[in-house]
Design an enzyme around this catalytic site. Structure first.
Site, PDB file in Angstrom:
ATOM      1  N   SER A  32       1.121  -1.251  -0.063  1.00  0.00           N
ATOM      2  CA  SER A  32       0.062   0.161   0.157  1.00  0.00           C
ATOM      3  C   SER A  32       0.852   1.502  -0.230  1.00  0.00           C
ATOM      4  O   SER A  32       0.549   2.384  -0.608  1.00  0.00           O
ATOM      5  CB  SER A  32      -1.251  -0.156   1.596  1.00  0.00           C
ATOM      6  OG  SER A  32      -0.343  -0.026   2.379  1.00  0.00           O
TER       7      SER A  32
ATOM      8  N   HIS B 150      -5.151  -4.134  -1.057  1.00  0.00           N
ATOM      9  CA  HIS B 150      -5.214  -2.927  -2.262  1.00  0.00           C
ATOM     10  C   HIS B 150      -5.137  -3.795  -3.729  1.00  0.00           C
ATOM     11  O   HIS B 150      -4.487  -3.227  -4.295  1.00  0.00           O
ATOM     12  CB  HIS B 150      -4.287  -2.760  -1.836  1.00  0.00           C
ATOM     13  CG  HIS B 150      -3.982  -1.409  -0.698  1.00  0.00           C
ATOM     14  ND1 HIS B 150      -4.824  -0.318  -0.833  1.00  0.00           N
ATOM     15  CD2 HIS B 150      -3.661  -1.559   0.381  1.00  0.00           C
ATOM     16  CE1 HIS B 150      -4.724   0.270   0.188  1.00  0.00           C
ATOM     17  NE2 HIS B 150      -3.879  -0.420   1.131  1.00  0.00           N
TER      18      HIS B 150
ATOM     19  N   LYS C 292     -12.331  -0.879   1.195  1.00  0.00           N
ATOM     20  CA  LYS C 292     -11.773  -0.649  -0.376  1.00  0.00           C
ATOM     21  C   LYS C 292     -12.802   0.050  -0.569  1.00  0.00           C
ATOM     22  O   LYS C 292     -13.636   0.305  -1.520  1.00  0.00           O
ATOM     23  CB  LYS C 292     -10.150  -0.719  -0.344  1.00  0.00           C
ATOM     24  CG  LYS C 292      -9.479  -0.401   1.227  1.00  0.00           C
ATOM     25  CD  LYS C 292      -8.003  -1.155   1.256  1.00  0.00           C
ATOM     26  CE  LYS C 292      -7.543  -0.409   2.780  1.00  0.00           C
ATOM     27  NZ  LYS C 292      -7.352  -0.590   3.834  1.00  0.00           N
TER      28      LYS C 292
END
Length: 419
Positions: free
Chosen positions: A206, A234, A265
């Protein structure tokens, strides 16, 4: 009656009341010194208050309107997607605000089981288990799975939640140099004396926007009879042809044993995390994983959001595929301007600056030009490697990206980051 009396007793006539005594005074002096040191180092982290929905354009509390947002993990723009929001409202109305309990007592609803089945199907795994966050998923897996007879081998730049999770377990711990396969092989050779060997890595890192060499990791794992664990926070939703993550991107879905990831996310942006993998492992986590056993179940609205986000991804890969061109546009334009962008082909685009103060003042100047970005410095990243982390979203327009690049060039020249 008793509640009101208790509150008044605590607050007193003057509102909130601080603890008194020599120990409390000593603590306060120490805390104030620590905080002053953070400010003096230029690494103080301020929280900007958003007065609108998450999205590519924001309104900040205090009057900032029309702000372009380039620092969220809202990779697919689903945090404000109308269908995702409607799904959350429907779940809230049908299943309530929350369960007020942990899963094994009276906190499991049909929507929790449905979402776990959907996550396993999305990742093409046997089963899945939900957590309040992926931080909890990482805190809960290593201690439940590994014993003093086992070994865990961790990339040195793994996310803090992986590091903390590994600290909680009693396995023998090895740390290999970042994405260094020679060092990993040496550590695997040394770990042959242990019963189980688990290689743990972020799929996409990240802070740097680089992607783990999973093909090589899986080859070494096969050679030395080890298991592979990846954190896909991610990556899930947008990496790979169908957004399934780095294992799909690199063609090793059948060689990765365990995946931890987030619902907070790309998959709706609300909250929640999960582990997916072999069914016996998931069954064991339901019996032994402490963050699962001692945390309330996910609120129905959060479950509704994530479930609809997965539906959208499994219906079409169009949103996931829209990221590549926009990411390339930003990276190529910034590199041409003279900036150093870490990583490769990932929507995390760290603009490397080195100096913590420079990153902080440039981020403030960017905001004054209507671009919301954040400077990262120690202890979030190593000393001397401060940066502004830019994150591209599928809902950014080409014009949004170009405006961001133009602001970076202007601010970079002003502060000496560009000639």
């Amino acid at each position: 009656m008793w509640c009101g009396t208790a509150v008044r007793a605590v607050r007193g006539a003057g509102g909130s009341r601080a603890a008194s005594g020599a120990a409390a005074a000593q603590l306060r002096r120490w805390l104030e010194g620590e905080l002053e040191g953070i400010r003096g180092a230029g690494t103080w982290k301020s929280e900007r208050v958003i007065a609108s929905r998450q999205g590519p354009h924001l309104r900040l509390a205090g009057g900032g309107a029309g702000i372009l947002n380039f620092c969220a993990n809202n990779y697919l723009g689903l945090a404000s997607h109308p269908q995702v929001i409607r799904a959350a409202v429907q779940a809230l109305e049908e299943f309530g605000a929350g369960l007020s309990s942990v899963r094994f007592i009276c906190g499991t609803q049909s929507i929790h089981k449905d979402l776990e089945e959907k996550i396993a199907r999305f990742h093409q795994r046997e089963d899945a288990i939900l957590y309040a966050s992926c931080f909890d998923a990482n805190a809960g897996i290593f201690e439940a799975l590994l014993t003093p007879e086992d070994a865990v081998l961790s990339d040195e730049l793994n996310h803090a939640s992986i590091i903390d999770g590994i600290r909680l377990c009693k396995a023998n711990k090895y740390r290999y140099k970042h994405m260094d396969m020679h060092d990993l092989e040496a550590k695997l050779q040394d770990a042959q004396k242990h019963r189980l060997r688990l290689v743990a890595t972020d799929g996409a890192f990240s802070m740097d926007g680089d992607i783990a060499p999973l093909r090589e990791i899986c080859q070494l794992a096969q050679k030395y009879d080890a298991l592979v664990f990846i954190d896909e926070c991610h990556a899930t939703g947008f990496l790979g042809p169908n957004g399934r993550g780095t294992d799909e991107l690199l063609g090793v879905m059948d060689k990765v044993t365990i995946i931890n990831s987030t619902l907070g996310k790309a998959l709706g942006g609300a909250a929640g995390g999960y582990t997916t993998g072999p069914k016996p492992l998931i069954d064991l986590l339901r019996q032994r994983s402490r963050p699962y056993l001692f945390s309330n179940s996910l609120p129905p609205a959060v479950v509704g959001c994530a479930s609809k986000a997965l539906d959208l991804l499994m219906e079409s890969n169009a949103i996931a595929q829209s990221m590549a061109a926009k990411t390339q546009r930003f990276r190529s334009k910034m590199t041409a301007a003279g900036f150093t962008i870490s990583g490769k082909d990932h929507p995390i685009c760290p603009v490397m600056l080195g100096d913590a103060r420079l990153a902080a003042v440039m981020a403030e100047d960017m905001l004054s030009r209507g671009i919301y970005v954040i400077g990262f410095s120690y202890p979030v990243v190593p000393k001397g490697k401060a940066r502004i982390r830019v994150q591209i979203s599928a809902v950014h327009s080409d014009e949004d990206i170009d405006r961001c690049v133009e602001a970076f060039i202007e601010v970079g020249r002003k502060h000496g980051a560009l000639p």
